[in-house]
Write a protein that holds these residues in place. Structure first.
Motif, PDB file in Angstrom:
ATOM      1  N   THR A 147     -36.431  -8.854 -18.832  1.00  0.00           N
ATOM      2  CA  THR A 147     -35.676  -8.111 -17.831  1.00  0.00           C
ATOM      3  C   THR A 147     -34.288  -8.719 -17.715  1.00  0.00           C
ATOM      4  O   THR A 147     -34.125  -9.923 -17.818  1.00  0.00           O
ATOM      5  N   ARG A 148     -33.294  -7.858 -17.513  1.00  0.00           N
ATOM      6  CA  ARG A 148     -31.934  -8.352 -17.381  1.00  0.00           C
ATOM      7  C   ARG A 148     -31.773  -9.040 -16.020  1.00  0.00           C
ATOM      8  O   ARG A 148     -32.307  -8.566 -15.009  1.00  0.00           O
ATOM      9  N   LEU A 149     -31.019 -10.134 -16.011  1.00  0.00           N
ATOM     10  CA  LEU A 149     -30.849 -10.935 -14.807  1.00  0.00           C
ATOM     11  C   LEU A 149     -29.547 -10.600 -14.090  1.00  0.00           C
ATOM     12  O   LEU A 149     -28.537 -10.254 -14.710  1.00  0.00           O
ATOM     13  N   SER A 150     -29.586 -10.743 -12.767  1.00  0.00           N
ATOM     14  CA  SER A 150     -28.388 -10.562 -11.954  1.00  0.00           C
ATOM     15  C   SER A 150     -28.498 -11.464 -10.737  1.00  0.00           C
ATOM     16  O   SER A 150     -29.556 -11.537 -10.097  1.00  0.00           O
ATOM     17  N   VAL A 151     -27.416 -12.163 -10.424  1.00  0.00           N
ATOM     18  CA  VAL A 151     -27.421 -13.044  -9.258  1.00  0.00           C
ATOM     19  C   VAL A 151     -27.457 -12.205  -7.980  1.00  0.00           C
ATOM     20  O   VAL A 151     -27.274 -10.988  -8.002  1.00  0.00           O
ATOM     21  N   SER A 152     -27.683 -12.885  -6.864  1.00  0.00           N
ATOM     22  CA  SER A 152     -27.799 -12.197  -5.578  1.00  0.00           C
ATOM     23  C   SER A 152     -26.443 -11.698  -5.079  1.00  0.00           C
ATOM     24  O   SER A 152     -25.389 -12.083  -5.578  1.00  0.00           O
ATOM     25  N   ALA A 153     -26.491 -10.892  -4.041  1.00  0.00           N
ATOM     26  CA  ALA A 153     -25.268 -10.366  -3.419  1.00  0.00           C
ATOM     27  C   ALA A 153     -24.997 -11.027  -2.071  1.00  0.00           C
ATOM     28  O   ALA A 153     -24.160 -10.551  -1.304  1.00  0.00           O
ATOM     29  N   VAL A 154     -25.669 -12.129  -1.783  1.00  0.00           N
ATOM     30  CA  VAL A 154     -25.505 -12.816  -0.491  1.00  0.00           C
ATOM     31  C   VAL A 154     -24.074 -13.320  -0.348  1.00  0.00           C
ATOM     32  O   VAL A 154     -23.546 -13.983  -1.245  1.00  0.00           O
ATOM     33  N   GLY A 158     -24.895 -18.616   6.012  1.00  0.00           N
ATOM     34  CA  GLY A 158     -26.058 -18.615   6.892  1.00  0.00           C
ATOM     35  C   GLY A 158     -27.223 -17.794   6.379  1.00  0.00           C
ATOM     36  O   GLY A 158     -28.349 -17.934   6.873  1.00  0.00           O
ATOM     37  N   ASP A 159     -26.969 -16.940   5.389  1.00  0.00           N
ATOM     38  CA  ASP A 159     -28.027 -16.128   4.787  1.00  0.00           C
ATOM     39  C   ASP A 159     -28.489 -16.700   3.451  1.00  0.00           C
ATOM     40  O   ASP A 159     -29.358 -16.121   2.798  1.00  0.00           O
ATOM     41  N   ALA A 160     -27.902 -17.819   3.034  1.00  0.00           N
ATOM     42  CA  ALA A 160     -28.096 -18.298   1.658  1.00  0.00           C
ATOM     43  C   ALA A 160     -29.262 -19.257   1.530  1.00  0.00           C
ATOM     44  O   ALA A 160     -29.572 -20.037   2.436  1.00  0.00           O
ATOM     45  N   SER A 161     -29.877 -19.211   0.350  1.00  0.00           N
ATOM     46  CA  SER A 161     -30.890 -20.180  -0.052  1.00  0.00           C
ATOM     47  C   SER A 161     -30.199 -21.230  -0.910  1.00  0.00           C
ATOM     48  O   SER A 161     -29.626 -20.913  -1.955  1.00  0.00           O
ATOM     49  N   PHE A 162     -30.256 -22.482  -0.460  1.00  0.00           N
ATOM     50  CA  PHE A 162     -29.489 -23.584  -1.041  1.00  0.00           C
ATOM     51  C   PHE A 162     -30.436 -24.525  -1.776  1.00  0.00           C
ATOM     52  O   PHE A 162     -31.445 -24.970  -1.233  1.00  0.00           O
ATOM     53  N   MET A 183     -27.191 -28.102   3.995  1.00  0.00           N
ATOM     54  CA  MET A 183     -28.599 -27.803   4.240  1.00  0.00           C
ATOM     55  C   MET A 183     -28.795 -27.245   5.647  1.00  0.00           C
ATOM     56  O   MET A 183     -29.594 -26.330   5.859  1.00  0.00           O
ATOM     57  N   ARG A 184     -28.043 -27.787   6.612  1.00  0.00           N
ATOM     58  CA  ARG A 184     -28.148 -27.296   7.996  1.00  0.00           C
ATOM     59  C   ARG A 184     -27.508 -25.917   8.154  1.00  0.00           C
ATOM     60  O   ARG A 184     -27.932 -25.108   8.981  1.00  0.00           O
ATOM     61  N   ALA A 185     -26.459 -25.663   7.351  1.00  0.00           N
ATOM     62  CA  ALA A 185     -25.692 -24.414   7.503  1.00  0.00           C
ATOM     63  C   ALA A 185     -26.336 -23.226   6.818  1.00  0.00           C
ATOM     64  O   ALA A 185     -26.031 -22.078   7.164  1.00  0.00           O
ATOM     65  N   THR A 186     -27.207 -23.483   5.850  1.00  0.00           N
ATOM     66  CA  THR A 186     -27.796 -22.389   5.079  1.00  0.00           C
ATOM     67  C   THR A 186     -29.133 -21.946   5.680  1.00  0.00           C
ATOM     68  O   THR A 186     -29.754 -22.648   6.469  1.00  0.00           O
ATOM     69  N   TRP A 187     -29.552 -20.775   5.269  1.00  0.00           N
ATOM     70  CA  TRP A 187     -30.806 -20.195   5.778  1.00  0.00           C
ATOM     71  C   TRP A 187     -32.017 -21.011   5.349  1.00  0.00           C
ATOM     72  O   TRP A 187     -32.948 -21.228   6.115  1.00  0.00           O
ATOM     73  N   ARG A 188     -31.976 -21.518   4.110  1.00  0.00           N
ATOM     74  CA  ARG A 188     -33.129 -22.241   3.563  1.00  0.00           C
ATOM     75  C   ARG A 188     -32.640 -23.241   2.532  1.00  0.00           C
ATOM     76  O   ARG A 188     -31.688 -22.976   1.804  1.00  0.00           O
ATOM     77  N   SER A 189     -33.276 -24.402   2.449  1.00  0.00           N
ATOM     78  CA  SER A 189     -32.902 -25.385   1.434  1.00  0.00           C
ATOM     79  C   SER A 189     -34.157 -25.958   0.792  1.00  0.00           C
ATOM     80  O   SER A 189     -35.147 -26.241   1.468  1.00  0.00           O
ATOM     81  N   ARG A 190     -34.092 -26.089  -0.535  1.00  0.00           N
ATOM     82  CA  ARG A 190     -35.196 -26.650  -1.309  1.00  0.00           C
ATOM     83  C   ARG A 190     -34.631 -27.403  -2.501  1.00  0.00           C
ATOM     84  O   ARG A 190     -33.565 -27.065  -3.025  1.00  0.00           O
ATOM     85  N   ALA A 191     -35.355 -28.425  -2.954  1.00  0.00           N
ATOM     86  CA  ALA A 191     -34.938 -29.191  -4.137  1.00  0.00           C
ATOM     87  C   ALA A 191     -35.897 -28.884  -5.282  1.00  0.00           C
ATOM     88  O   ALA A 191     -36.932 -29.526  -5.411  1.00  0.00           O
ATOM     89  N   LEU A 206     -32.318 -17.439  -5.448  1.00  0.00           N
ATOM     90  CA  LEU A 206     -31.574 -18.313  -4.551  1.00  0.00           C
ATOM     91  C   LEU A 206     -30.099 -18.153  -4.855  1.00  0.00           C
ATOM     92  O   LEU A 206     -29.726 -17.443  -5.797  1.00  0.00           O
ATOM     93  N   ASP A 207     -29.242 -18.806  -4.062  1.00  0.00           N
ATOM     94  CA  ASP A 207     -27.827 -18.455  -4.078  1.00  0.00           C
ATOM     95  C   ASP A 207     -26.889 -19.590  -4.472  1.00  0.00           C
ATOM     96  O   ASP A 207     -25.757 -19.344  -4.880  1.00  0.00           O
ATOM     97  N   VAL A 208     -27.350 -20.843  -4.337  1.00  0.00           N
ATOM     98  CA  VAL A 208     -26.529 -22.009  -4.644  1.00  0.00           C
ATOM     99  C   VAL A 208     -27.413 -23.080  -5.267  1.00  0.00           C
ATOM    100  O   VAL A 208     -28.526 -23.322  -4.791  1.00  0.00           O
TER     101      VAL A 208
END
Length: 267
Positions: A147-154, A158-162, A183-191, A206-208
């Motif tokens: 499937t062709r890939l495309s990044v998010s439109a976020v 505050g709406d971003a997954s970091f 990490m505090r400013a984004t909607w969600r953070s994971r490593a 995810l976005d970043v």
């Protein structure tokens, strides 16, 4: 415009060979692991995969150079041009030796200092990602089921997954506080770590993704995939990667804000 279809096809063949070797050694009771001079681990699977890839490239692309994590650089013949392949036989070796399935083989083609094609194969996840300049980016179990890939439109932080690499590297570089602030400013953070965060970014999941310290073989294959999916990839100074050994990858919309926050908050 140059076409890289044949190079991508070769990268898939190289990955097929790599997958067969690495999966046979994954969770093997007799897996042999040593420490390199930099104290990072290397397994017999790492060396076997890189040797097999180099052997195939020597036959299929004898005029191209090769740079690999385990065996260094082999220069292309005089007058061969500026093409070279960059290989990370197993990205995520620590996961590999502990039985965690998030690891993969990274294969890139560079022209000069510019990565023009890249492939990531994660056989324990049953997934592969690839992209090349002008060809788009794709993911699937193999090249005929993609499937062709495309990044998010976020567009809002505050709406971003970091996603980030381990905090110790950011602390050593003086960036711990700005990363914690992100990490505090984004909607969600994971490593998620290693290649995986970048591939989730290319998929729009995810976005970043940020990482403070990388070698060429860690990043070269990732750049064409992320950028062909519509993302932006620079180092911490905002220079186009591979850059200085750091990486900031975003969906593009958030890139300048991430760069600014990291620069502004550095200790």
């Amino acid at each position: 415009m140059a076409t890289y279809a044949d190079d991508l096809a070769l990268a898939h063949l190289l990955a097929d060979t790599a997958d067969s070797i690495s999966m046979a050694r994954f969770r093997a009771l007799d897996l042999h692991v040593e420490s390199k001079p930099d104290l990072t681990p290397v397994s017999d699977a790492d060396t076997a995969v890189e040797q097999a890839i180099r052997s195939t490239l020597a036959r299929a692309r004898p005029r191209d150079g090769v740079i690999g994590e385990e065996f260094g650089s082999s220069t292309a013949p005089a007058g061969a041009g500026n093409r070279h392949w960059v290989i990370d036989p197993i990205d995520g070796t620590k996961n590999f030796i502990r039985g965690v399935p998030i690891w993969g083989t990274l294969i890139a083609l560079m022209e000069g200092e510019r990565p023009v094609a890249g492939l990531v194969s994660a056989p324990a996840l049953g997934r592969r990602w690839w992209g090349a300049q002008g060809h788009g980016a794709y993911a699937g179990r193999h090249q005929h089921a993609a499937t062709r890939l495309s990044v998010s439109a976020v567009r809002k932080l505050g709406d971003a997954s970091f996603c980030y690499s381990s905090l110790s590297g950011w602390e050593e570089g003086g960036y711990l506080e700005p990363v914690l602030d992100l990490m505090r400013a984004t909607w969600r953070s994971r490593a998620y770590g290693d290649f995986y965060g970048y591939m989730l970014l290319a998929e729009g999941a995810l976005d970043v993704m940020v990482e403070p310290e990388l070698s060429l073989w860690d990043v070269a294959a990732l750049i064409p995939i992320v950028t062909e999916a519509g993302g932006t990839f620079t180092d911490l100074a905002g220079q186009r990667a591979p850059g200085d050994g750091s990486a900031i990858a975003t969906n593009g919309h958030l890139h300048q804000e991430i760069l600014s926050r990291l620069a502004r908050g550095r200790a």
